[in-house]
Design a protein around this motif. Structure first.
Motif, PDB file in Angstrom:
ATOM      1  N   ALA A 228       0.797  -1.094  -0.139  1.00 52.81           N
ATOM      2  CA  ALA A 228       0.110  -0.007  -0.064  1.00 52.81           C
ATOM      3  C   ALA A 228       0.869   1.255  -0.109  1.00 52.81           C
ATOM      4  O   ALA A 228       0.672   2.269  -0.843  1.00 52.81           O
ATOM      5  CB  ALA A 228      -0.917  -0.011   1.170  1.00 52.81           C
TER       6      ALA A 228
ATOM      7  N   LEU B 249      -2.975   4.760  -5.228  1.00 49.15           N
ATOM      8  CA  LEU B 249      -3.603   4.603  -4.081  1.00 49.15           C
ATOM      9  C   LEU B 249      -3.541   5.837  -3.487  1.00 49.15           C
ATOM     10  O   LEU B 249      -2.589   6.539  -3.413  1.00 49.15           O
ATOM     11  CB  LEU B 249      -3.047   3.280  -3.055  1.00 49.15           C
ATOM     12  CG  LEU B 249      -3.748   3.255  -2.007  1.00 49.15           C
ATOM     13  CD1 LEU B 249      -5.082   2.560  -2.285  1.00 49.15           C
ATOM     14  CD2 LEU B 249      -2.932   2.101  -1.115  1.00 49.15           C
TER      15      LEU B 249
ATOM     16  N   ILE C 136      -4.424   3.844   2.387  1.00 50.26           N
ATOM     17  CA  ILE C 136      -3.460   2.768   2.904  1.00 50.26           C
ATOM     18  C   ILE C 136      -3.991   1.894   4.230  1.00 50.26           C
ATOM     19  O   ILE C 136      -3.792   0.565   4.117  1.00 50.26           O
ATOM     20  CB  ILE C 136      -2.071   3.672   3.271  1.00 50.26           C
ATOM     21  CG1 ILE C 136      -1.450   4.346   2.077  1.00 50.26           C
ATOM     22  CG2 ILE C 136      -1.077   2.626   4.103  1.00 50.26           C
ATOM     23  CD1 ILE C 136      -0.348   5.169   2.333  1.00 50.26           C
TER      24      ILE C 136
ATOM     25  N   VAL D 235      -6.404  -0.724   2.917  1.00 51.11           N
ATOM     26  CA  VAL D 235      -5.753  -1.982   2.178  1.00 51.11           C
ATOM     27  C   VAL D 235      -5.298  -2.805   3.369  1.00 51.11           C
ATOM     28  O   VAL D 235      -5.496  -4.209   3.414  1.00 51.11           O
ATOM     29  CB  VAL D 235      -4.423  -1.486   1.347  1.00 51.11           C
ATOM     30  CG1 VAL D 235      -3.738  -2.754   0.943  1.00 51.11           C
ATOM     31  CG2 VAL D 235      -5.297  -0.903   0.321  1.00 51.11           C
TER      32      VAL D 235
ATOM     33  N   ALA E 135      -3.326  -7.575  -1.270  1.00 48.70           N
ATOM     34  CA  ALA E 135      -3.487  -6.160  -1.279  1.00 48.70           C
ATOM     35  C   ALA E 135      -3.135  -5.553  -2.746  1.00 48.70           C
ATOM     36  O   ALA E 135      -3.905  -4.617  -2.880  1.00 48.70           O
ATOM     37  CB  ALA E 135      -2.006  -5.718  -0.562  1.00 48.70           C
TER      38      ALA E 135
ATOM     39  N   ILE F 194      -6.126  -3.033  -4.696  1.00 50.60           N
ATOM     40  CA  ILE F 194      -5.525  -1.892  -5.226  1.00 50.60           C
ATOM     41  C   ILE F 194      -6.119  -1.743  -6.676  1.00 50.60           C
ATOM     42  O   ILE F 194      -6.685  -0.716  -7.199  1.00 50.60           O
ATOM     43  CB  ILE F 194      -4.103  -1.381  -4.842  1.00 50.60           C
ATOM     44  CG1 ILE F 194      -3.898  -1.305  -3.434  1.00 50.60           C
ATOM     45  CG2 ILE F 194      -3.752  -0.130  -5.589  1.00 50.60           C
ATOM     46  CD1 ILE F 194      -2.470  -1.561  -3.103  1.00 50.60           C
TER      47      ILE F 194
END
Ligand code: NDP
Ligand code: MG
Length: 374
Positions: free
Chosen positions: A319, A328, A333, A336, A365, A369
């Motif tokens: 992240a 992102l 952050i 995630v 993760a 994203i």
């Protein structure tokens, strides 16, 4: 004379480690250097320090430097080394750290992710091999210094200080459109990209709390964080009788790096010494957990235990790096990290399980994203 290998030599900690070594030519000598792919700087460093053993993680064609994880592990175990500095960015330092400990090398640890992901594996091995692991992270260096002569069962609380990062005092709504440039503008420290983002989200303090839990053998709920914007008190230990010891100094990594390498000696250096009257207004405030949920997520992962801290760390590495690449949002952050943790069923942290959990959490993760599920 201690002979030193540096893994992550071309980074922020790595280059400052080489500066610290230059300051103590009678006590420290570099014998091996490794990096990810910056062959040019690595060769320059090798020439300056008269080093012939090098390694890179990535193959750099034409460089003639051995590459790959096995090359890093070989360097970490080299017969001529006494102490291995682990300062690569992230949990990728785990296998070389384990290899160095098994080869009975002392470790100076900057890469906190290694203990976060696998403290339960690493610390018993440190004790078994009878090696010394000295922390480079400034907070842990402070705690380590304050704890000299004490036992972990005399600790009531470890108090880690946090600068608060560039967004101290802001509320979550104001952080919706934070840019990479704003997040990289740390008020007191100059560091590599990933740790600077961790400092802005306060995940850095979460990782440090978990790192401290393993280094000093205390339950995670005895590790607390207090915001101290001046970054002069580097951390404190509260003992069972209520007495609190702290370690002070200017925010400069050269001091904890030199301490980690020279321990248990202390040697003079050319750093500007700190005096109390230089900073008459030292302040402390509570962490705003609502705006900065990462610290709570990291501590929760440690409470759950097993492979959960490894998953929390892997999701955060993905992240934070995605935020750095503009893939992102800043507030994405912690989302995630939280979603990746929610989907994980923790198991015993054997090496295989840790490596598998790390890989699976990275994939998950990344999928969150790229699938815009955040
Ligand atoms: P940087 O990004 O500045 O440097 C990272 C270093 O690691 C570079 O030398 C890089 O090589 C190398 N590297 C990255 N991946 C690999 C790999 N797979 N194999 C071998 N080498 C690799 O990071 P920092 O120096 O800021 O941080 C390093 C570690 O220290 C982190 O874990 C951080 O949390 C910790 N730390 C840092 C502090 C600081 O003040 N900077 C303070 C306390 C802890 P290349 O240049 O070739 O990419
Ligand atoms: Mg730190």
């Amino acid at each position: 004379m201690k002979r030193v290998v540096v893994l992550g030599a071309t980074g922020s900690i790595g280059t400052q480690t080489l500066d610290a070594v230059s300051q103590h030519p009678d006590d420290l000598k570099i014998v091996g250097l490794a990096a990810h792919s910056n062959a040019d700087l690595l060769k320059e460093q090798a020439q300056k320090f008269g080093v012939s053993r090098l390694a890179l993680f990535n193959e750099v064609s034409g460089s003639g430097i051995p590459h790959g994880m096995a090359a890093l592990e070989d360097l970490a175990c080299m017969a001529e080394a006494d102490i291995v500095v682990i300062s690569v960015a992230g949990v990728i330092g785990l296998l070389p750290t384990l290899a160095a400990i098994r080869a009975k090398k002392n470790i100076a640890l900057a890469s906190k992710e290694v203990l976060v992901a696998a403290g339960e594996l690493v610390m018993p091995l440190v004790r078994e091999a009878g090696v010394v692991m000295t922390p480079i992270d400034s907070e842990h260096s402070a705690l380590f210094q304050c704890l000299q002569g004490y036992r972990s069962d005399q600790i009531a609380e470890l108090i880690i200080t946090a600068s608060g990062g560039p967004f101290r005092g802001q509320k979550q709504a104001a952080l919706k459109d934070v840019t990479v440039e704003q997040a990289l503008n740390h008020p007191t420290w100059r560091m590599g990209g990933k740790i600077t983002i961790d400092s802005a989200t306060l995940m850095n303090k979460g990782l440090e709390a978990v790192e401290a839990r393993w280094l000093f053998d205390v339950p995670i709920d005895q590790v607390n964080v207090v915001v101290h914007p001046q970054s002069v008190v580097h951390s404190m230990v509260k003992f069972l009788d209520g007495s609190v010891l702290g370690q002070m100094g200017w925010p400069n990594m050269r001091l904890p790096i030199a301490y980690a390498l020279l321990y248990p000696e202390r040697k003079p250096n050319d750093l500007k010494p700190w005096n109390p009257i230089d900073t008459p207004n030292l302040t402390f405030e509570a962490v705003d957990h609502e705006t900065f949920p990462c610290l709570g997520l990291a501590k929760e992962s440690s409470r759950i235990g097993g492979t959960m801290p490894c998953v929390m760390n892997a999701a955060n590495e993905i992240a934070a790096n995605a935020f750095l690449k503009g893939e992102l949002s800043f507030l994405g952050i912690p989302n995630v990290v939280e979603l990746t943790m929610q989907e994980h069923n923790p198991v015993q942290p054997t090496l295989d399980n840790v490596l598998q959990a790390d890989e699976a959490a990275r994939s998950r993760a990344r999928a969150l994203i790229t699938g815009n599920q955040i």
